[in-house]
Motif scaffolding. Structure first.
Motif, PDB file in Angstrom:
ATOM      1  N   ALA A   1      13.113  -6.199  10.375  1.00  0.00           N
ATOM      2  CA  ALA A   1      12.107  -5.861   9.368  1.00  0.00           C
ATOM      3  C   ALA A   1      10.762  -5.549  10.008  1.00  0.00           C
ATOM      4  O   ALA A   1      10.092  -4.578   9.648  1.00  0.00           O
ATOM      5  N   LEU A   2      10.352  -6.365  10.969  1.00  0.00           N
ATOM      6  CA  LEU A   2       9.058  -6.138  11.612  1.00  0.00           C
ATOM      7  C   LEU A   2       9.048  -4.856  12.432  1.00  0.00           C
ATOM      8  O   LEU A   2       7.987  -4.258  12.644  1.00  0.00           O
ATOM      9  N   SER A   3      10.221  -4.405  12.874  1.00  0.00           N
ATOM     10  CA  SER A   3      10.276  -3.182  13.672  1.00  0.00           C
ATOM     11  C   SER A   3       9.960  -1.941  12.848  1.00  0.00           C
ATOM     12  O   SER A   3       9.573  -0.907  13.412  1.00  0.00           O
ATOM     13  N   VAL A   4      10.137  -2.008  11.522  1.00  0.00           N
ATOM     14  CA  VAL A   4       9.858  -0.841  10.672  1.00  0.00           C
ATOM     15  C   VAL A   4       8.670  -1.057   9.743  1.00  0.00           C
ATOM     16  O   VAL A   4       8.174  -0.101   9.144  1.00  0.00           O
ATOM     17  N   ALA A   5       8.199  -2.292   9.626  1.00  0.00           N
ATOM     18  CA  ALA A   5       7.131  -2.596   8.674  1.00  0.00           C
ATOM     19  C   ALA A   5       5.757  -2.306   9.257  1.00  0.00           C
ATOM     20  O   ALA A   5       5.549  -2.307  10.475  1.00  0.00           O
ATOM     21  N   ASP A   6       4.817  -2.069   8.371  1.00  0.00           N
ATOM     22  CA  ASP A   6       3.411  -1.945   8.751  1.00  0.00           C
ATOM     23  C   ASP A   6       2.716  -3.294   8.698  1.00  0.00           C
ATOM     24  O   ASP A   6       1.853  -3.591   9.527  1.00  0.00           O
ATOM     25  N   VAL A   7       3.092  -4.081   7.691  1.00  0.00           N
ATOM     26  CA  VAL A   7       2.474  -5.376   7.448  1.00  0.00           C
ATOM     27  C   VAL A   7       3.575  -6.400   7.247  1.00  0.00           C
ATOM     28  O   VAL A   7       4.630  -6.086   6.670  1.00  0.00           O
ATOM     29  N   GLY A   8       3.357  -7.612   7.716  1.00  0.00           N
ATOM     30  CA  GLY A   8       4.297  -8.701   7.474  1.00  0.00           C
ATOM     31  C   GLY A   8       3.626  -9.851   6.750  1.00  0.00           C
ATOM     32  O   GLY A   8       2.457 -10.168   7.013  1.00  0.00           O
TER      33      GLY A   8
ATOM     34  N   LEU B   1       4.877   6.423  -1.589  1.00  0.00           N
ATOM     35  CA  LEU B   1       5.763   5.305  -1.890  1.00  0.00           C
ATOM     36  C   LEU B   1       5.333   4.055  -1.131  1.00  0.00           C
ATOM     37  O   LEU B   1       5.081   4.099   0.080  1.00  0.00           O
ATOM     38  N   ALA B   2       5.271   2.937  -1.839  1.00  0.00           N
ATOM     39  CA  ALA B   2       5.034   1.629  -1.225  1.00  0.00           C
ATOM     40  C   ALA B   2       6.328   0.830  -1.286  1.00  0.00           C
ATOM     41  O   ALA B   2       7.008   0.826  -2.310  1.00  0.00           O
ATOM     42  N   VAL B   3       6.674   0.177  -0.191  1.00  0.00           N
ATOM     43  CA  VAL B   3       7.906  -0.618  -0.133  1.00  0.00           C
ATOM     44  C   VAL B   3       7.561  -2.072   0.133  1.00  0.00           C
ATOM     45  O   VAL B   3       6.798  -2.389   1.058  1.00  0.00           O
TER      46      VAL B   3
ATOM     47  N   GLU C   1       0.827  -1.200   0.000  1.00  0.00           N
ATOM     48  CA  GLU C   1       0.000   0.000   0.000  1.00  0.00           C
ATOM     49  C   GLU C   1       0.870   1.262   0.000  1.00  0.00           C
ATOM     50  O   GLU C   1       1.956   1.280   0.582  1.00  0.00           O
ATOM     51  N   PRO C   2       0.397   2.333  -0.599  1.00  0.00           N
ATOM     52  CA  PRO C   2       1.133   3.605  -0.538  1.00  0.00           C
ATOM     53  C   PRO C   2       1.358   4.048   0.906  1.00  0.00           C
ATOM     54  O   PRO C   2       0.458   3.935   1.745  1.00  0.00           O
ATOM     55  N   GLY C   3       2.561   4.543   1.188  1.00  0.00           N
ATOM     56  CA  GLY C   3       2.865   5.012   2.527  1.00  0.00           C
ATOM     57  C   GLY C   3       3.092   3.910   3.538  1.00  0.00           C
ATOM     58  O   GLY C   3       3.108   4.177   4.746  1.00  0.00           O
ATOM     59  N   HIS C   4       3.282   2.685   3.067  1.00  0.00           N
ATOM     60  CA  HIS C   4       3.463   1.543   3.956  1.00  0.00           C
ATOM     61  C   HIS C   4       4.672   0.707   3.535  1.00  0.00           C
ATOM     62  O   HIS C   4       5.038   0.679   2.356  1.00  0.00           O
ATOM     63  N   ILE C   5       5.241   0.016   4.521  1.00  0.00           N
ATOM     64  CA  ILE C   5       6.273  -0.983   4.269  1.00  0.00           C
ATOM     65  C   ILE C   5       5.673  -2.351   4.531  1.00  0.00           C
ATOM     66  O   ILE C   5       5.135  -2.607   5.620  1.00  0.00           O
TER      67      ILE C   5
END
Length: 243
Positions: free
Chosen positions: A206-213, A194-196, A33-37
């Motif tokens: 990775a989970l510490s900075v991500a929105d979704v896993g 930006l979507a990452v 999603e836009p604005g999400h990692i």
């Protein structure tokens, strides 16, 4: 094939791909999603790198679809996918060592959607990664490992992408440097379009900075949830994430 109704910058649906007789991805669904990692996690051989390589057109899809917004990119050539706003940073710090930092960034700006505003795109990279601004006239071979990783990410961002595919950006870097790069990436994404899609073996970071896993195992999605929920699921972490 028509695009699914979605606000996702990238949507992968039922994606199956592999190498010869080996199936590396088996019906994978992932959205960014836009604005999400979105962090894609799993052990070696889970299919993480193959997912990014298939999205960016380097590995042909056997079935399923890849959409960037409402544009169907399934089976498209890598060049078309890049022009559509998807930038891929493969594993390893592949800078062009004979070029300066700024020359590497200008090369990136030529390859994507930012061709008409290269200076602005490069200035944005320097704002995100101040060490690169300080070293803009230096040859890339003089950079440290962390600075090279900043440069390859910056070169991809200089393309002006809507979607950034990052493959193992922490590989070979000290934990302090990894933390710095991930924090800067988090700051860049928040409040942006930006979507990452972040492939990472260091699941904790990775989970510490991500929105979704999203957790892959043997080419299949075994879990998809908010990052905080995955980090708090002891059984899942022990079974698939190694911490």
């Amino acid at each position: 094939m028509s695009a699914p109704a979605t606000t996702a910058a990238l949507r992968v649906t039922g994606l199956t791909a592999g190498y010869g007789p080996v199936t590396a991805l088996d019906g994978v669904d992932v959205a960014a999603e836009p604005g999400h990692i979105t962090a894609v996690l799993g052990a070696n051989g889970a299919g993480k790198t193959t997912l990014l390589r298939t999205v960016s057109g380097l590995v042909p899809a056997r079935s399923g679809s890849v959409h960037a917004g409402d544009v169907d990119l399934t089976g498209a050539a890598p060049e078309k996918i890049a022009r559509a706003g998807i930038a891929h940073v493969p594993e390893g710090r592949g800078v062009i060592t004979e070029l300066t930092v700024e020359e590497n960034l200008r090369l990136g700006a030529l390859l994507g959607k930012a061709r008409g505003r290269a200076d602005t795109a490069i200035d944005d990279v320097y704002t995100m990664f101040p060490p690169l601004a300080e070293r803009r006239r230096r040859d890339a071979h003089t950079l440290s490992g962390g600075e090279r990783q900043m440069l390859v990410i910056g070169r991809a961002l200089a393309c002006g992408p809507d979607v950034l595919l990052l493959d193992e950006p922490s590989l070979g870097l000290a934990p302090r440097v990894v933390s710095q790069i991930f924090e800067l990436l988090r700051e860049r994404v928040e409040g942006s379009r930006l979507a990452v899609l972040l492939v990472e073996q260091n699941a904790r970071s990775a989970l510490s900075v991500a929105d979704v896993g999203v957790v892959l195992n043997l080419g299949r999605v075994v879990a998809s949830a908010p990052a905080a929920e995955l980090a708090a699921d002891d059984a899942l972490r022990h079974a698939y994430l190694g911490f």
